[in-house]
Design an enzyme around this catalytic site. Structure first.
Site, PDB file in Angstrom:
ATOM      1  N   ASP A  39      63.027  39.543   7.205  1.00 25.28           N
ATOM      2  CA  ASP A  39      64.415  39.149   8.039  1.00 25.28           C
ATOM      3  C   ASP A  39      63.650  38.445   9.399  1.00 25.28           C
ATOM      4  O   ASP A  39      63.062  39.224  10.204  1.00 25.28           O
ATOM      5  CB  ASP A  39      65.061  40.315   8.330  1.00 25.28           C
ATOM      6  CG  ASP A  39      65.465  41.024   6.998  1.00 25.28           C
ATOM      7  OD1 ASP A  39      66.013  40.542   6.189  1.00 25.28           O
ATOM      8  OD2 ASP A  39      65.060  42.439   6.863  1.00 25.28           O
TER       9      ASP A  39
ATOM     10  N   HIS B  68      59.117  42.171   3.231  1.00 29.34           N
ATOM     11  CA  HIS B  68      60.353  41.155   3.187  1.00 29.34           C
ATOM     12  C   HIS B  68      60.733  40.833   4.660  1.00 29.34           C
ATOM     13  O   HIS B  68      60.759  41.739   5.273  1.00 29.34           O
ATOM     14  CB  HIS B  68      61.701  42.150   2.703  1.00 29.34           C
ATOM     15  CG  HIS B  68      62.998  41.414   3.107  1.00 29.34           C
ATOM     16  ND1 HIS B  68      63.259  40.312   2.368  1.00 29.34           N
ATOM     17  CD2 HIS B  68      64.093  41.924   3.566  1.00 29.34           C
ATOM     18  CE1 HIS B  68      64.626  39.843   2.979  1.00 29.34           C
ATOM     19  NE2 HIS B  68      64.992  40.904   3.535  1.00 29.34           N
TER      20      HIS B  68
ATOM     21  N   ASP C 230      67.364  40.679  -1.033  1.00 32.01           N
ATOM     22  CA  ASP C 230      68.103  41.585  -0.243  1.00 32.01           C
ATOM     23  C   ASP C 230      69.618  40.940   0.035  1.00 32.01           C
ATOM     24  O   ASP C 230      70.556  41.554   0.470  1.00 32.01           O
ATOM     25  CB  ASP C 230      67.600  41.468   1.184  1.00 32.01           C
ATOM     26  CG  ASP C 230      68.144  42.821   2.017  1.00 32.01           C
ATOM     27  OD1 ASP C 230      68.801  43.666   1.614  1.00 32.01           O
ATOM     28  OD2 ASP C 230      67.981  42.526   3.467  1.00 32.01           O
TER      29      ASP C 230
ATOM     30  N   HIS D  33      70.308  36.020   5.400  1.00 30.27           N
ATOM     31  CA  HIS D  33      71.690  36.993   5.235  1.00 30.27           C
ATOM     32  C   HIS D  33      72.007  37.943   6.490  1.00 30.27           C
ATOM     33  O   HIS D  33      73.122  38.303   6.670  1.00 30.27           O
ATOM     34  CB  HIS D  33      71.102  37.987   4.098  1.00 30.27           C
ATOM     35  CG  HIS D  33      69.895  38.345   4.155  1.00 30.27           C
ATOM     36  ND1 HIS D  33      68.886  37.505   3.634  1.00 30.27           N
ATOM     37  CD2 HIS D  33      69.259  39.543   4.455  1.00 30.27           C
ATOM     38  CE1 HIS D  33      67.720  38.305   3.790  1.00 30.27           C
ATOM     39  NE2 HIS D  33      67.977  39.630   4.211  1.00 30.27           N
TER      40      HIS D  33
HETATM   41 ZN   LIG Z   1      66.735  41.368   4.589  1.00 32.81          ZN
END
Ligand SMILES: [Zn+2]
Length: 893
Positions: free
Chosen positions: A14, A12, A124, A350
């Protein structure tokens, strides 16, 4: 039949969060280097899921351009699974259009490489928007995966019958307000439930015994999903060895290294009859309310204001103007706009737009906002210049100064247009700058008034003449610096049609003006034909709606409380009492008062604690969870001065409010309260392609004393007789307090990021000067609330103005570019399609009922499109369904 275990490798990603963007970027390069190696060396390694976002491909190639072919090969061979989105956004904090562009651009990027994974991917995301089912379907996606919003409870639990936002299974149906339905996949044990699978026997048994039980607690079929990865997780290089071992140890199961395409096909084929359905937005309604992360909507409010500004610039100004200019130029700046959108969307992940990263990350975002905004301004200016050259202004007198006002909104707009009209210029070729300035400044001041194309006098505020420096950048020559003599005109316009322009002219001579102002002498009463606004000694407002004889009072009350939590979550210290501006006196000053408009300034000074007490620092260093903190507010206080302009225009019920302050206090939250006196069970707020209805009370499991919510342009409370709409510009957090008060957060000031460790964020204290724009409007019967919503929308998009010489041209001085007739239809986009430049208009129905919607553009035929701007199977109709998101393309007959 053996149970089948699907192991999907992923990470994931970010792009920026608790470490800066470039550090994560370098780690991404390492990850993809490793992947390319493992694809070549391990034939049993099925594939890797690249987190649903195509931007990671660009990020990698930025550093390793020489790997483009290897990357293409990996995608072509089905080893690397990409798309369908451009970035992993926060649904609620970005606009409706931004959510669509993330799919549109993500799909376009995916198709450059191959085909995207057909799964809406929200692993997420901090809660999920209610219109996602319709949006996914209209982008060709029949399934969505998410990690939050629905509470998984396991099917041995008996209490779930009464709950709407819990699911016995990790699989469910998800239905939108328009009844669109997709397959929903909840990561009930998070998207890391198959992370770091042991390849050694003893550890593997311990791992699988636990993990299989965890998955089986929620799985509705014999297809069990394991996500082999986590946040920024490096690829597990021995995962295929670990899978081979699992197959030896657990003969009742078949373990395979797999991918979403295969898993989704299998699981959807075997769903049980009793699969549950969740409806609308999924915001963890049935949890204890502490970890909804909705307070990210008030972390670093300055980011949200910037985001609103750039979204409006691209969606509602640059694109509509460029679409209009296409009729003149035959050109549409797709590449330029894609660049602007991509730059803006790099702020939409996010962890970015939510304001829940370290300071370095958010400082970087400001530069992206500025860049995207400048590109948007450039596109708008070029478009206006193109339109201007063809505007036929011969209708105005030779000695007049014509100008054009564009309403680029898809709704009729009332409000003020402001333009500097140049009366005379002298270029630097004509003399020294100082002498030119003096010559122009010495000219005798003229008198002027404004007329429309029919010669009718239009009420306007015209400033005294002034001189200032300016320059032109001709397309075919060198820059031309000059001095210009000009006046500033403020024009109050009423109901300028959607997607239209209208021309006016400044003409010499005085004209009679209405004398009476809207305010009384001391500015404590502002009144027009529709409403009366009275300002109390404590600065609160009472608004009387003259039409239905109702008064709402106590409006505009500032509330300050302590906040000892973090960027994600608000937590008031135990025993902390709210400080209210209504307990003090306010001063009132009359700033502007004439027949078109009155403006007064209110000044409050309230004493508030300068920060939290010393214990907070210690508790944060010790990583004590916010709920267990004992810190309070400091004993030391200082005055916070809050200045608010209150403006009322003729023929308007809306009161416009602008608050400015210099925040030097820490660890606190400042809100503005609008008590309505209504006691109702639900309210409405502007969400993603949805005016969402939300309950005013919480579920039985809710423990958080607050219930923060997301909004875009407005929130509303109403009953059968009357209602109140509070509009805003980039203030995304509100709460309905005691079922009757709309509380809008202006500032939330905290000192740490929060989540899994200790990350200090001094800039999240938001010290310094701030300006907040918002409004309050009362209305009568429920159906009249839609007018107030339209006012809140159009208030976000200023008129675009341009001066035009008296000239011949092929464009009329007044024109509606596209006609839009529909009561509760709100356009969100007017743009051009990439491959054929067809005009595309998109919007949504605010109401649940079907209605008539007429969209007309001369000599062009409307057709229905999906969100990817591809033709739909359905034939065009003027019937717009309740809650429908409609995209229409105009094609030549
Ligand atoms: Zn995230």
């Amino acid at each position: 039949m053996k149970k089948k275990v699907y192991i999907i490798s992923h990470s994931h990603w970010d792009r920026e969060w608790y470490i800066p963007f470039e550090r994560h970027h370098m780690l991404l390069v390492e990850l993809i280097d490793d992947l390319l190696e493992i694809f070549a060396s391990d034939p049993d390694f099925n594939s890797f899921h690249l987190d649903g976002q195509t931007i990671l491909l660009d990020d990698y190639l930025q550093v390793r351009p020489e790997k483009k072919e290897a990357l293409q090969q990996a995608i072509t061979d089905g080893k690397l699974h990409i798309g369908p989105f451009y970035i992993l956004q926060d649904d609620f904090l970005i606009s409706s259009e931004s959510n669509v562009r993330n799919m549109l651009i993500g799909m376009e990027e995916s198709k450059k490489w191959g085909s995207p994974v057909k799964l809406g991917y929200f692993p997420d995301t901090f809660g999920n928007m209610g219109q996602a089912p319709q949006m996914m379907q209209k982008a060709g996606l029949e399934a969505a995966a998410f990690g939050r919003g629905v509470k998984p409870i396991g099917f041995d639990n008996q209490v779930l019958e009464a709950e709407t936002y819990s699911s016995p299974y990790s699989e469910m149906k998800w239905k939108g307000p328009d009844q669109s339905e997709i397959f929903g996949l909840l990561f009930a044990n998070w998207y890391s439930n198959g992370n770091e699978i042991p390849a050694e026997k003893e550890a593997a048994i311990k791992f699988w015994d636990q993990k299989l039980a965890d998955v089986e607690q929620f799985a509705s079929t014999d297809h069990l999903l394991f996500m082999n990865g986590c946040d920024h997780q490096p690829v597990q290089k021995d995962v295929t060895k670990a899978i081979a071992l699992a197959n030896e140890l657990y003969p009742d199961y078949e373990f395979i290294h797999s991918n979403f395409t295969d898993y989704l096909a299998a699981v959807q084929n075997d769903l049980p009859e009793d699969i549950g359905t969740v409806e609308g937005e999924l915001t963890s309604q049935e949890t204890d309310g502490w970890y909804t992360l909705a307070n990210t909507s008030s972390a670093r409010v300055y980011l949200k204001q910037w985001n609103t500004r750039v979204q409006r610039q691209l969606e509602n100004i640059a694109e509509p103007l460029a679409s209009m200019a296409y009729d003149i130029t035959g050109k549409y700046p797709h590449d330029t706009l894609d660049y602007a959108w991509k730059t803006l969307m790099q702020n939409h992940p996010h962890d970015s737009i939510c304001g829940c990263s370290i300071d370095d990350v958010h400082r970087g975002m400001i530069s992206r906002f500025e860049r995207a905004n400048e590109v948007g301004r450039y596109v708008a200016e070029e478009s206006v210049n193109a339109l201007k050259t063809e505007m036929n202004t011969k209708i105005f007198p030779e000695d007049s100064f014509p100008f054009v006002v564009f309403n680029t909104n898809g709704l009729a707009k009332s409000g003020e247009a402001v333009i500097d009209v140049e009366l005379e210029r002298k270029t630097f070729a004509e003399g020294s700058p100082a002498s030119l300035y003096r010559d122009l400044a010495a000219k005798e001041a003229g008198s002027y008034h404004v007329v429309d194309e029919n010669g009718r006098v239009i009420p306007a505020q015209i400033s005294a003449e002034a001189v200032h420096y300016d320059y032109d950048l001709p397309k075919d020559g060198f820059r031309v610096p000059h001095m210009k003599r000009y006046v500033t005109i403020r024009l109050t316009l009423r109901d300028l049609a959607a997607f239209s322009w209208q021309s006016f002219a400044l003409v010499p001579g005085t004209a009679p003006i209405e004398q009476d102002g809207l305010a009384n002498a001391d500015g404590t009463v502002l009144e027009n034909d529709l409403v009366k606004v009275e300002i109390a000694e404590n600065g609160t407002l009472a608004i009387t709606d003259k039409e239905n004889q109702t008064t709402v009072d106590g409006l505009l009350n500032f509330e300050d409380t302590g906040d000892i939590a973090n960027e994600y979550i608000y937590k008031q210290p135990e025993g902390d009492q709210a400080i209210l501006s209504s307990d003090t006196k306010a001063t009132v000053e009359l700033l502007e008062n004439h027949a078109e408009k009155a403006v007064v300034k209110l000044t409050h000074s309230i004493d508030i604690p300068v920060s939290a007490d010393d214990l907070l620092d210690e508790e944060q260093q010790m990583v004590i969870e916010f709920r267990a903190r004992k810190a309070g507010r400091s004993q030391e206080t200082a005055p916070l001065t809050i200045e608010t302009t209150v403006a009322l225009a003729k023929n308007s019920k809306k009161v416009d409010l602008e608050t400015t302050l210099d925040n030097q206090m820490k660890d606190h939250r400042l809100r503005v309260l609008f008590p309505t006196g209504l006691k109702v069970e639900a309210h409405e707020a502007d969400s993603i392609y949805e005016v969402v209805k939300r309950p005013n009370t919480v579920s039985a499991s809710w423990k958080n004393p607050t219930n923060p919510q997301h909004q875009h342009a407005f929130a509303n409370l109403h009953d059968d007789i009357r209602g109140v709409t509070v509009g805003n510009y980039g203030l995304n957090e509100y709460e309905i307090v005691d079922s009757e008060t709309i509380a809008v957060t202006l500032l939330r000031c905290v000192r740490e990021m929060g989540d899994w460790g200790y990350f200090p964020t001094p800039e999240a204290q938001c010290l310094g000067e701030h300006t907040f724009n918002y409004s309050v409007e009362v209305h009568g019967a429920p159906e009249t609330r839609y007018e107030t919503y339209k006012h809140a929308y159009t208030a976000q998009v200023p008129f675009t103005v341009a001066q035009v010489p008296v000239q011949e041209g092929k464009l009329p001085v007044t024109k509606q570019f596209v006609e839009v007739t529909g009561n509760t239809f709100v356009p969100t986009a007017l743009k051009r399609r990439k491959h054929d430049k067809a005009l595309v208009l998109r919007g949504y129905n605010m109401d649940e009922n079907e209605q008539e919607l007429v969209l007309e553009k001369a000599e062009e035929t409307p057709v229905l499109l999906n969100l990817l701007e591809e033709p739909m199977d359905e034939t065009y109709t003027t019937k717009l369904a309740g809650y429908e998101i409609r995209t229409v393309g105009f094609v030549n007959d």
